[in-house]
Design a protein around this motif. Structure first.
Motif, PDB file in Angstrom:
ATOM      1  N   ARG A   1       7.949  60.620  28.089  1.00  0.00           N
ATOM      2  CA  ARG A   1       6.848  59.666  27.973  1.00  0.00           C
ATOM      3  C   ARG A   1       5.605  60.248  28.627  1.00  0.00           C
ATOM      4  NH1 ARG A   1       8.049  53.459  27.612  1.00  0.00           N
ATOM      5  NH2 ARG A   1       5.984  53.713  26.708  1.00  0.00           N
TER       6      ARG A   1
ATOM      7  N   THR B   1       6.357  60.862  23.571  1.00  0.00           N
ATOM      8  CA  THR B   1       6.015  59.480  23.216  1.00  0.00           C
ATOM      9  C   THR B   1       4.762  59.150  24.017  1.00  0.00           C
ATOM     10  OG1 THR B   1       8.322  58.909  22.859  1.00  0.00           O
ATOM     11  CG2 THR B   1       6.806  57.078  23.310  1.00  0.00           C
ATOM     12  N   VAL B   2       3.644  58.939  23.313  1.00  0.00           N
ATOM     13  CA  VAL B   2       2.340  58.956  23.986  1.00  0.00           C
ATOM     14  C   VAL B   2       1.707  57.567  24.058  1.00  0.00           C
ATOM     15  CG1 VAL B   2       0.023  59.952  23.964  1.00  0.00           C
ATOM     16  CG2 VAL B   2       1.965  61.303  23.149  1.00  0.00           C
ATOM     17  N   THR B   3       1.261  57.201  25.248  1.00  0.00           N
ATOM     18  CA  THR B   3       0.515  55.960  25.444  1.00  0.00           C
ATOM     19  C   THR B   3      -0.897  56.298  25.912  1.00  0.00           C
ATOM     20  OG1 THR B   3       2.536  54.790  26.076  1.00  0.00           O
ATOM     21  CG2 THR B   3       0.443  53.771  26.720  1.00  0.00           C
TER      22      THR B   3
ATOM     23  N   ARG C   1       4.479  58.532  13.227  1.00  0.00           N
ATOM     24  CA  ARG C   1       3.279  59.293  13.597  1.00  0.00           C
ATOM     25  C   ARG C   1       2.717  60.040  12.401  1.00  0.00           C
ATOM     26  NH1 ARG C   1       5.859  64.510  16.927  1.00  0.00           N
ATOM     27  NH2 ARG C   1       7.931  64.285  16.032  1.00  0.00           N
TER      28      ARG C   1
ATOM     29  N   THR D   1       0.816  52.831  22.226  1.00  0.00           N
ATOM     30  CA  THR D   1       1.883  53.824  22.350  1.00  0.00           C
ATOM     31  C   THR D   1       2.356  54.226  20.953  1.00  0.00           C
ATOM     32  OG1 THR D   1       2.631  52.847  24.432  1.00  0.00           O
ATOM     33  CG2 THR D   1       4.211  54.259  23.280  1.00  0.00           C
ATOM     34  N   VAL D   2       2.485  55.522  20.726  1.00  0.00           N
ATOM     35  CA  VAL D   2       3.009  56.010  19.444  1.00  0.00           C
ATOM     36  C   VAL D   2       4.416  56.571  19.653  1.00  0.00           C
ATOM     37  CG1 VAL D   2       2.637  57.534  17.475  1.00  0.00           C
ATOM     38  CG2 VAL D   2       0.672  56.566  18.679  1.00  0.00           C
ATOM     39  N   CYS D   3       5.365  56.016  18.895  1.00  0.00           N
ATOM     40  CA  CYS D   3       6.765  56.450  18.950  1.00  0.00           C
ATOM     41  C   CYS D   3       7.138  57.176  17.661  1.00  0.00           C
ATOM     42  CB  CYS D   3       7.691  55.240  19.065  1.00  0.00           C
ATOM     43  SG  CYS D   3       7.423  54.273  20.534  1.00  0.00           S
ATOM     44  N   HIS D   4       8.249  57.877  17.709  1.00  0.00           N
ATOM     45  CA  HIS D   4       8.681  58.657  16.544  1.00  0.00           C
ATOM     46  C   HIS D   4      10.138  59.046  16.718  1.00  0.00           C
ATOM     47  CE1 HIS D   4       7.962  61.775  19.470  1.00  0.00           C
ATOM     48  NE2 HIS D   4       6.746  61.240  19.664  1.00  0.00           N
TER      49      HIS D   4
ATOM     50  N   ARG E   1      11.642  61.437  17.953  1.00  0.00           N
ATOM     51  CA  ARG E   1      12.064  62.063  19.210  1.00  0.00           C
ATOM     52  C   ARG E   1      11.993  61.104  20.392  1.00  0.00           C
ATOM     53  NH1 ARG E   1      14.903  65.847  17.046  1.00  0.00           N
ATOM     54  NH2 ARG E   1      13.676  67.050  15.556  1.00  0.00           N
ATOM     55  N   THR E   2      11.503  59.901  20.161  1.00  0.00           N
ATOM     56  CA  THR E   2      11.361  58.939  21.258  1.00  0.00           C
ATOM     57  C   THR E   2      12.730  58.533  21.786  1.00  0.00           C
ATOM     58  OG1 THR E   2       9.254  58.093  20.447  1.00  0.00           O
ATOM     59  CG2 THR E   2      10.559  56.596  21.823  1.00  0.00           C
ATOM     60  N   LYS E   3      12.858  58.563  23.104  1.00  0.00           N
ATOM     61  CA  LYS E   3      14.119  58.160  23.721  1.00  0.00           C
ATOM     62  C   LYS E   3      14.105  56.658  23.939  1.00  0.00           C
ATOM     63  CE  LYS E   3      14.900  62.565  25.971  1.00  0.00           C
ATOM     64  NZ  LYS E   3      14.391  63.326  27.107  1.00  0.00           N
TER      65      LYS E   3
ATOM     66  N   VAL F   1      11.177  50.904  24.273  1.00  0.00           N
ATOM     67  CA  VAL F   1       9.736  51.133  24.186  1.00  0.00           C
ATOM     68  C   VAL F   1       9.108  50.072  23.273  1.00  0.00           C
ATOM     69  CG1 VAL F   1       7.919  52.781  23.585  1.00  0.00           C
ATOM     70  CG2 VAL F   1      10.053  53.619  24.588  1.00  0.00           C
TER      71      VAL F   1
ATOM     72  N   GLU G   1       8.226  46.691  24.689  1.00  0.00           N
ATOM     73  CA  GLU G   1       7.010  46.558  25.503  1.00  0.00           C
ATOM     74  C   GLU G   1       5.858  45.963  24.692  1.00  0.00           C
ATOM     75  OE1 GLU G   1       6.218  50.575  26.704  1.00  0.00           O
ATOM     76  OE2 GLU G   1       7.930  50.676  28.056  1.00  0.00           O
TER      77      GLU G   1
END
Lengths: 282, 282
Positions: free
Chosen positions: A157, A181-183, B163, B183-186, B188-190, B195, B198
């Motif tokens: 993260r 995973t970017v915020t 993404r 927040t951008v998830c994909h 590879r996001t754990k 997430v 949230e």
């Protein structure tokens, strides 16, 4: 905690850039960076001199184009002139700009093949689309530091504080491309400290001295401090409260000596890359 | 939970677009959209016919340019031809594209003033830089739905799952411009579900049928389902498991009848905007 030594990374880069510049010179190309300075701001003048000094050490010519009290038209004309000049390989337009003029707007007049600081929105779009381009050097320096220090990004993260076009947004896009995973946080973010504590990698690009305290940092996190806030005694401090965060962070970039020197070296590396492109195209 | 009615939003938009088209016609301009279809894909053909049908209802001419087994060069040539044609105001290049050809790359040949689906990386860069531009219509539809439904974005947490350059990234940039913390998830996001929980506003743009279950959704959250996954019986389902999420979400877009119809109307609205620009410039 251990510091991430930006000066050491810059030194390694300097070797590489020096070699690239020497190769170009041996082929008859003098890699040349033009820096447009549309302001009398003292901090800017100091920074530009430091770029020129570093450039000369690695064999890159640096033209400083100081414009006195320019309007938008004069800045655009200068960027067009440099874009058309085959002896110039890389172009930077320094900020601050005159009131009402934005870098995104005048940056559109920098030839994308010379846009080594990613100021043309076209470059930012190519970055977002995953196409080859130069990211703004400061955002590229964030990633360069993380990579050279072997900090895992994939699946971690990452939190970027700041949503500017020159740092926050491109840094977020670069981290995303590395599968973090970017915020992205900013002035409207609620409970900023709690959001920042989610970060394995925290990038502070706010422009407020010492704003990121210990309660913003998860124990063991990597913290990259992009801030360069002038102090009253003529020094620089970052956005991170170094003394408070240092015992808690896993890795931390100091200011000065962190992102700054790497940014300068990347501007020069990008200039050699731009010069090499003209060779390939010739 | 209450559904967000995409068809109702599309209907409201249709009124507005119809009026804009009528005004243009009264000024002697026939707003014209060209759709390049470089594939024999059946789903694409169906979608393109539905755009053309809706266009004709609101007074917009729609040219379908079907290319049979084209190479990259043929697609580029067609996009250049349409970019140069003063009778064409908006250009879309449909996917899927032939192997090895990417939309970001050929999209660069769409005149930015006609790039009403934001396929040119230049448009994406302008979006990232906060300059006037057209965002990809699907991402714009996400925001249109949120705004028309008066969903608060400023200071809220928005999570985008996916993404891609056509949906995930532009949607994230648009939400960021509205001052959400994004927040951008994909893939590879754990712990993706955690997430997603949230999120006050969750945007699903993954392309996997029913992947977003109830455990991905905070009670009362707004959920926008961008997925359009074909079912075996010829229907469409979203990325969200509607039956599971529906009792938990505050607001939820159905599939079909959510993002889809709004996307089509925005393509047409953008076309009238592009046509109006030629008027201003004339």
């Amino acid at each position: 905690m251990s510091d991430i030594d930006g000066r050491a990374v810059a030194k390694a880069l300097r070797e590489e850039v020096g070699e690239a510049a020497e190769k170009l010179r041996s082929e008859g190309v003098t890699p040349t960076l033009a820096v447009v300075v549309p302001t009398d701001d003292e901090g800017t003048a100091w920074y530009v001199r430091s770029i020129a000094k570093t450039a000369s050490k690695v064999g890159i010519d640096c033209r400083i184009e100081h414009l006195k009290d320019p309007g938008r038209g004069e800045i655009v004309a200068k960027l067009q002139e440099l874009s058309a000049d085959p002896a110039v390989h890389g172009i930077i337009c320094q900020t601050p700009l005159p009131e009402g003029v934005t870098l995104s707007e005048v940056g559109g007049y920098i030839d994308p093949y010379k846009d080594i600081d990613g100021a043309n929105p076209h470059s930012l779009g190519r970055l977002a689309a995953g196409l080859r381009t130069w990211a703004p050097a400061t955002s590229a320096a964030v990633l360069e530091l993380l990579k050279r220090e072997d900090i895992e990004l994939r699946g971690t993260r990452a939190v970027v504080v700041g949503r500017s076009t020159v740092v926050g947004k491109p840094a977020a896009l670069l981290l995303l491309a590395e599968s973090a995973t970017v915020t992205v946080c900013h002035s409207r973010t609620k409970d900023l400290a709690a959001v920042c504590r989610e970060a394995d990698v925290l990038v502070a690009a706010v422009g407020r001295a010492g704003m990121i305290g210990a309660d913003f940092v998860k124990r063991g996190a990597t913290v990259i401090d992009v801030g360069t806030n002038p102090t009253e005694d003529g020094g620089l401090v970052g956005d991170v409260d170094y003394d408070a965060v240092s015992p808690k962070a896993g890795r931390l970039t100091p200011v000065p000596g962190g992102v700054g020197p790497v940014t300068t070296m990347l501007l020069l590396r990008h200039t050699t890359e731009a010069a090499a492109l003209t060779q390939t195209h010739a």
